[in-house]
Design an enzyme around this catalytic site. Structure first.
Site: not given
Lengths: 555, 555
Positions: A195, A368
């Site tokens: 990610d 994130h």
């Protein structure tokens, strides 16, 4: 003699590379194809009138007999939002964790997809699909029950991070399973896909718990009503708001259908624990003194029709903001929404509310991983190859820089794009030719029927409007029997432009006469003449370029 | 006996409050009116097709015989951009510092305004205009030669900060004259109007010099060409780039007409010192090895037609980006431009450039004072009343909070809006009724002719396009003699929607027949029927709502 292996392992990202959203990855070996996630994206500014953007799944349609499964890493729209569209065309089993399936089930029902084969997965179990053996690794993110994947293939193990961060003190106590990533790293990993959303953010993302602490402080000072806006799927945020509400001896009302649905699903499945008696109906909040009420709402992106925007503009049915109310925007503006969020904040301030938001108060943390976390992930998994996923191009690029810092040889870092075919053999990996991928635009009921021509017309129309010229011509003689008449929309305020309109009519009249003199009878020529002359005339007069549409009616 | 004073001092902000841009303030006493600044703003996203936004200067037109002067604090577009429009309607002398007038002169000439009375001011001199005595205070900002103002009036002294920051080591050595603000404070100040742009930013803005240091580091590592993008008016930034270029033994080429013009003006007036022989023509850069060239360019906001965007998309006439080139975005995205700036960055990365920008490198600092600087300003000026200006509502709001922290009594803090009349007497200040202020939209040659109706039509057209139905009807019998025919734009891709179009025609045909049967002859009724029926039909089929335009031609 060893079994001959001619098949190659191929990874084909169909979405999510070079963009934030519509994540979808194809994993292929021999006759077996897996799809990881099937997300959607919200339209860019230039996609006028478009409702949703889907990844181009024509590759799946073409290869539908090989697609064994769609595996979902978690329940966010950018990972599951395309499912209703794709599942109508490609029937395959859907694998996801309990909460992910719970959220998806509701969505599929909205689209009358009631016969989808939903199969629950868990970090505790592994799974064999075709020649792939899958393990699931719990990851912490801004929605519970997310997973990363280990896909063991005949060529090697692929690790997919999912959307993750390394909060060591998550609200549900379920941290990212670093031990599992480490153990995969020990056993040997061919490639890590990770990610990249926050690859530009230095350091670590703080724990979700700091938001709880900020809420406690703000709640303590609040003398009247408190409104908290966040994402409908952010179950941990909702949990924290519920907890602080309970401890403040207030009641909690929910505004926003999606949030109510998610609360119901998450509570039923055990991911959310709302104290008994805490929830009240939004219609009843006037029965409680302002200082005993908290409202949790959707609309944190300033979406014009959302509950929060309506409160800000004084149009909410049940909630009127009064001076001294407190509003907390417990979310970050998604890129592109900065202006509408700022406008919402300004409107609340104008109503006298105390407004708290990310710029001035720690009321939100990202879901994130930031740079140090991303490096830690690479360090544990120790992959031979590294492929950044989930991010705009600059995020992917910075993620490759982090991988280099972590000692991955530059030639083993594969900066792919949507449609890239990443091919692995026993001894090599390379990005081969690309499959053709576009985007599929959804506008109302139309899926993929809006293309560049329609969008270009909308852009033209939006900039300077339309100018229509109508003439009726005799089919027998070619003579004008009515008109020219003109109608315009979005070009000029007609009531104040009478002179211009008259001149434009005269201009058309004279072209028609000239054409008649020259003996021009081809209407295409005639229309082109009208269009060109009018374009110049209107531009000289106004410096605007409306779409000009000559209509000739033959009677 | 003292002279009787019946006149009141009034401040009327006509722009710049509740928004970033189009700053304009009216100061009135008796028969004397001053205007401070006359800026413009770029259109909001929803202002489709609009080129520029001006403050509503109808108040000035109405009171033109009292307007004595327009005073400019500095040369940025949001402070001078409306001048060409206003000066066409209200002829008054224009006061500004040397550079400000230099920049404005060129702009006025573009609009054929060659007879404007330009009068140079300087922080060294004061000025009497009507009953106002003006002093100018040098302030440091992201353009040289900015000033703040002290306006001495019979009621008291108004201090206007201009756009300022407190860089202690500015590039030109001309720091904000804190001593002058302090001395005004000592003598007694009725009201301070201060720049709120960064009222949400804690601490201090770092010195412009840190950008120079970052540039030195980046230039050292650069092996090929370097492109630096910034604002055309940021003379100090240009100076720093020129200095670092010179020391790196590179040559400097300029791309962008506005930057070239500004460099010429600023050099001529002594505000910019480009070493001899440093500049080369952009057309000749291929004659130099890549590592000997720096290009300075406009387009730092990712404007689609700018030089920088063309480089990013490979369409620039003289500059092709190759892997290893360095691109520096030495600017911040103006709110609303985040997406286009990000897209430009991504495109450079895709071409293999090393890209540096504010998120990842200190290549830009703001030109507006942050919280500690704002507090210092209030502390020095010690005004009786405080009025935050230049900022969106939340910035003004936070600036009032800073004023409270600095001990200004809450009742003496005036949070005004555009059009507010702030009235001072010897003993009081209050916000009275408002003058009506809107915005003036400029579209092509039209100034103020585009209003809500046209914009609403553009929005409709941009969302779902237009659907035109044409029928020719006999004037004698009322019978249909041609059509119905339909044409659409921006609604659907017509070649693939033949069936829908046919059904729509049938739908119209049947309404017309029904109307004929019912004996309806009023075309307004007929058109409404067609519109309503088609709207429903098209929405059912597509869930889109194009603008529907029935056209009946009588022959």
């Amino acid at each position: 003699m060893a079994k001959k292996r001619t098949s190659k392992l191929r990874l084909i990202p169909l979405g999510g590379l070079g963009e934030i959203g519509k994540n979808m990855l194809v994993v292929e070996y021999g006759r077996d194809t897996l799809v990881i996630d099937a997300g959607l994206m919200f339209p860019e500014e230039e996609m006028l009138g478009i409702d949703l953007v889907l990844p181009d799944y024509s590759y799946l349609k073409k290869n539908r007999e090989r697609v064994r499964a769609i595996i979902l890493t978690h329940g966010h729209e950018d990972h599951v939002g395309s499912l209703p569209y794709i599942l109508k065309e490609v029937k395959v089993p859907l694998y996801g964790t309990r909460l992910t399936l719970g959220l998806v089930r509701g969505k599929l029902e909205e689209y009358d997809l009631t016969d989808v084969d939903l199969r629950e997965i868990s970090p505790k179990n592994s799974l064999q699909i075709g020649q792939f053996k899958l393990e699931f690794i719990r990851v912490c993110h801004s929605i519970p029950d997310g997973v990363g994947l280990a896909i063991h293939t005949p060529v090697g193990t692929i690790v997919h991070s999912g959307d993750f961060k390394l909060d060591q003190t998550p609200i549900d106590g379920r941290a990212t399973q670093l031990d599992k990533f480490a153990s995969l790293g020990e056993r040997g990993v061919l490639a890590l896909l990770s990610d990249s959303t926050n690859a530009e953010t230095p350091g670590y993302i703080p724990s979700e718990r700091i938001v709880g602490r900020a809420l406690v402080d703000i709640f303590k000072q609040a003398k009247k009503r408190i409104i908290v806006a966040s994402f409908a799927s952010h179950i941990h945020r909702i949990q924290q708001v519920a907890n602080v509400t309970f401890r403040s001896k207030r009641k909690l009302a929910i505004s926003g259908l999606s949030m109510m649905n998610n609360i119901e699903i998450a509570s039923k499945l055990g991911y959310l624990k709302i104290p008994d008696g805490l929830l009240i109906n939004i219609r009843e909040i006037d029965k409680y003194p302002p200082r005993e009420v908290v409202v949790m709402s959707t609309g944190s992106q300033g979406e014009p029709l959302s509950a929060l925007s309506k409160m800000a503009s004084g149009e909410h049915k049940w909630i009127k903001i009064v001076p001294g109310d407190t509003v907390i925007l417990s979310a970050s503006p998604v890129p592109g929404n900065e202006k509408s969020v700022a406008q919402t904040i300004d409107r609340f301030f104008k109503r006298g509310a105390n407004v708290f938001y990310e710029t001035i108060s720690p009321v939100h943390v990202s879901g994130h991983a930031a740079q140090e976390e991303l490096k830690l992930m690479i360090g544990l998994v120790k992959p031979k190859y590294f492929i950044p996923i989930h991010g705009e191009y600059r995020h992917l690029k910075h993620h490759t820089d982090l991988a280099k810092e972590m000692g991955i040889p530059p030639e083993n870092i594969l900066l792919a794009e949507n449609g890239s075919i990443i091919e692995f053999t026993d001894s090599s990996a390379q990005i081969k030719e690309r499959v053709s991928v576009g985007t599929i635009l959804v506008d109302g009921l139309g899926v993929g029927d809006i293309g560049d021509i329609v969008l270009r017309d909308r852009l033209l129309l939006s900039t300077d409007g339309i100018f229509i010229v109508i003439v009726a011509v005799s089919a027998d003689t070619g003579e004008i029997v009515a008109g020219p008449d003109v109608v315009s929309r979005g070009f000029i305020y007609v009531r104040e432009a009478g002179e211009l309109i008259e001149e434009a009519k005269e201009c058309v009249q004279s072209i028609l006469e000239q054409c008649a003199e020259r003996g021009v009878t081809d209407w295409t020529v005639l229309k082109t003449d009208v269009r060109n002359t009018l374009r110049k005339f209107l531009y000289d007069k106004t410096q605007r370029r409306p779409m000009i549409m000559p209509i000739i009616v033959e009677v």
